[in-house]
Design a protein around this motif. Sequence first.
Motif, PDB file in Angstrom:
ATOM      1  N   THR A  68       7.109   6.520   0.851  1.00 21.67           N
ATOM      2  CA  THR A  68       6.242   6.861  -0.270  1.00 21.67           C
ATOM      3  C   THR A  68       5.270   5.731  -0.585  1.00 21.67           C
ATOM      4  OG1 THR A  68       7.957   8.280  -1.208  1.00 21.67           O
ATOM      5  CG2 THR A  68       6.199   7.584  -2.681  1.00 21.67           C
ATOM      6  N   SER A  69       5.781   4.497  -0.598  1.00 26.35           N
ATOM      7  CA  SER A  69       4.903   3.344  -0.853  1.00 26.35           C
ATOM      8  C   SER A  69       3.820   3.244   0.214  1.00 26.35           C
ATOM      9  CB  SER A  69       5.734   2.057  -0.890  1.00 26.35           C
ATOM     10  OG  SER A  69       6.687   2.101  -1.927  1.00 26.35           O
ATOM     11  N   LEU A  70       4.208   3.425   1.469  1.00 25.76           N
ATOM     12  CA  LEU A  70       3.225   3.391   2.559  1.00 25.76           C
ATOM     13  C   LEU A  70       2.190   4.497   2.402  1.00 25.76           C
ATOM     14  CD1 LEU A  70       5.261   2.571   5.800  1.00 25.76           C
ATOM     15  CD2 LEU A  70       3.088   1.532   5.141  1.00 25.76           C
ATOM     16  N   ALA A  71       2.645   5.697   2.032  1.00 32.64           N
ATOM     17  CA  ALA A  71       1.716   6.818   1.882  1.00 32.64           C
ATOM     18  C   ALA A  71       0.701   6.553   0.770  1.00 32.64           C
ATOM     19  CB  ALA A  71       2.502   8.101   1.590  1.00 32.64           C
ATOM     20  N   VAL A  72       1.164   6.025  -0.357  1.00 37.44           N
ATOM     21  CA  VAL A  72       0.262   5.746  -1.483  1.00 37.44           C
ATOM     22  C   VAL A  72      -0.765   4.682  -1.097  1.00 37.44           C
ATOM     23  CG1 VAL A  72       0.151   4.760  -3.810  1.00 37.44           C
ATOM     24  CG2 VAL A  72       1.871   6.483  -3.265  1.00 37.44           C
ATOM     25  N   ILE A  73      -0.318   3.622  -0.427  1.00 35.23           N
ATOM     26  CA  ILE A  73      -1.248   2.552  -0.025  1.00 35.23           C
ATOM     27  C   ILE A  73      -2.260   3.086   0.983  1.00 35.23           C
ATOM     28  CG2 ILE A  73      -1.443   0.278   1.045  1.00 35.23           C
ATOM     29  CD1 ILE A  73       1.408  -0.292   0.084  1.00 35.23           C
ATOM     30  N   ALA A  74      -1.798   3.899   1.941  1.00 32.56           N
ATOM     31  CA  ALA A  74      -2.698   4.453   2.965  1.00 32.56           C
ATOM     32  C   ALA A  74      -3.727   5.392   2.333  1.00 32.56           C
ATOM     33  CB  ALA A  74      -1.890   5.190   4.028  1.00 32.56           C
ATOM     34  N   LEU A  75      -3.312   6.196   1.350  1.00 32.07           N
ATOM     35  CA  LEU A  75      -4.244   7.102   0.682  1.00 32.07           C
ATOM     36  C   LEU A  75      -5.259   6.329  -0.160  1.00 32.07           C
ATOM     37  CD1 LEU A  75      -1.744   9.912  -0.374  1.00 32.07           C
ATOM     38  CD2 LEU A  75      -3.600  10.112   1.294  1.00 32.07           C
ATOM     39  N   THR A  76      -4.816   5.243  -0.784  1.00 33.35           N
ATOM     40  CA  THR A  76      -5.753   4.389  -1.525  1.00 33.35           C
ATOM     41  C   THR A  76      -6.785   3.792  -0.583  1.00 33.35           C
ATOM     42  OG1 THR A  76      -3.999   3.838  -3.103  1.00 33.35           O
ATOM     43  CG2 THR A  76      -5.940   2.417  -3.083  1.00 33.35           C
ATOM     44  N   PHE A  77      -6.323   3.337   0.588  1.00 40.43           N
ATOM     45  CA  PHE A  77      -7.232   2.793   1.607  1.00 40.43           C
ATOM     46  C   PHE A  77      -8.296   3.824   1.984  1.00 40.43           C
ATOM     47  CE2 PHE A  77      -8.132   2.946   6.185  1.00 40.43           C
ATOM     48  CZ  PHE A  77      -8.822   1.757   6.346  1.00 40.43           C
ATOM     49  N   SER A  78      -7.859   5.036   2.302  1.00 41.90           N
ATOM     50  CA  SER A  78      -8.812   6.056   2.760  1.00 41.90           C
ATOM     51  C   SER A  78      -9.791   6.441   1.652  1.00 41.90           C
ATOM     52  CB  SER A  78      -8.062   7.291   3.266  1.00 41.90           C
ATOM     53  OG  SER A  78      -7.304   7.880   2.238  1.00 41.90           O
ATOM     54  N   ASN A  79      -9.325   6.515   0.406  1.00 39.64           N
ATOM     55  CA  ASN A  79     -10.219   6.881  -0.696  1.00 39.64           C
ATOM     56  C   ASN A  79     -11.338   5.857  -0.880  1.00 39.64           C
ATOM     57  OD1 ASN A  79      -8.943   9.282  -1.378  1.00 39.64           O
ATOM     58  ND2 ASN A  79      -7.522   8.291  -2.804  1.00 39.64           N
ATOM     59  N   TYR A  80     -11.005   4.571  -0.715  1.00 43.26           N
ATOM     60  CA  TYR A  80     -12.029   3.549  -0.906  1.00 43.26           C
ATOM     61  C   TYR A  80     -12.951   3.405   0.304  1.00 43.26           C
ATOM     62  CZ  TYR A  80     -10.819   2.041  -5.518  1.00 43.26           C
ATOM     63  OH  TYR A  80     -10.661   2.020  -6.874  1.00 43.26           O
TER      64      TYR A  80
END
Length: 511
Positions: A114-126
């Motif tokens: 879950t932590s990895l997914a949230v960080i990866a989604l934040t990366f893609s959004n920015y």
Amino acid sequence: MAGGEQRLPGGPERVALKKEIGLVSACAIIIGNIIGSGIFISPKGVLEHAGSVGLALIIWVLGGGVAALGSLCYAELGVTIPKSGGDYSYVTEIFGGLAGFLLLWSAVLIMYPTSLAVIALTFSNYVLQPVFPNCIPPYNASRILSMVCLLLLTWVNSSSVRWATRIQDIFTAGKLLALTLIIVVGFIQIFKGNYKELTPSNAFRFWMTPSVGHLALAFLQGSFAFSGWNFLNYVTEELVDPRRNLPRAIFISIPLVTFVYTFTNIAYFTAMSPHELLSSNAVAVTFGEKLLGYFSWVMPVSVALSTFGGINGYLFTSSRLCFSGAREGHLPSLLAMIHVKNCTPIPALLICCLATLIIMLVGDTYTLINYVSFINYLCYGVTIIGLIVLRWRKPKIFRPIKVNLLIPITYLAFWAFLLVFSLYSEPIVCGIGLIIILTGVPVFFLGVYWRNKPKCVNRLIESLTCWGQKLCFVVYPQCGSAEEEHSHSSSSHSWRLVSDTAVRKSHQRGL
């Protein structure tokens, strides 16, 4: 050690995890995992519950102090039980297999994916923000870019420990440079006289009177911003001279992060009023737009770089947790194997990657992160209770570092306060978190405790393991020191999915 395999003095080459993490890379792992996207995007959680600028800054400093107390305890555990796996290895050693398995189960099942997914989604959004300047990036585009990033870093970590640590070094330096830019601009603002919100009369002007509950929530937000301070303990066996470099890295990294967090928040208040900060969804971006002019693009890029390094750090350390769990017999033994040339735990990395991809596809990641925070904080406290228990059970064991007992007791007092308040204020979230942990109990008794499984089950698992070995080109690491031999001999091998016969057959077939 430049090659994939290590050589024993005067002996043949052996396949083993390589000790390639020096002091600089060790600091990069800690700093890179603590400093994610949060300090760039939304430090408003602390301010919202604190009720004033001055109290919010005090809480940031105290959050660093609590992280320092916890890291000192982990430093003692790390050099007393010098095994990779961090919390899991210590809890297993002190409290036994069931307690260790429950921690491992919750971490592998939900915490790290879950932590990895949230960080990866934040990366893609920015990364996608410049492409979609006037709207939120499309759901599918964000998911696809997140998956590509995750797959790329999984390949890098599978190919070379050195590449992975170099990426961590570079991106940690990048995010520190971005935060340094914010701090320097903040000091320039102060020298220009723009520090109205920081004067004592304004800083401690409360727009609401914080209750004990508000203070607890503010501390909780601050302490979670420091999560990741224990990640170096997951890779102890890959550290060069861990008895010296583990505590050194902790003593360097935690004060540095506390300094950076505190002065970054001070810099924010030189450009924004509390109301502006609370209304911003990306504080660093707002800061850049107000003060950096044409260079405001630096902030979204900094968030993207920060999260990219965070994904690499989480992937690197969480795969070592799977590796350690399999070595203890708590996970399928294929996950305890490493590549014969690259000496990287490829099966463990693939499992971490796959679990994260599944969470991205089917899970509501931002809801799951609430349960993750509670489970993560619960694990910290249980591990530090283990330090006190170990002092009582084995008072004469060799401890290169021995902290004063007031340090774990102070940490546990703070931990208990936040935990009790969390249970009181968020009973549903905490209850679901406890249920997630307890679902591991039947799995433990079926997979680990039940040793005499039917022959057909053992044969099926044996063939699957051999197939996995051929696919990933992996074997068991070879012990190279007395310390490692002791570590392996004391492990529980009740859930071995490949027998000695299967391993011999694999070697005979050229693996």
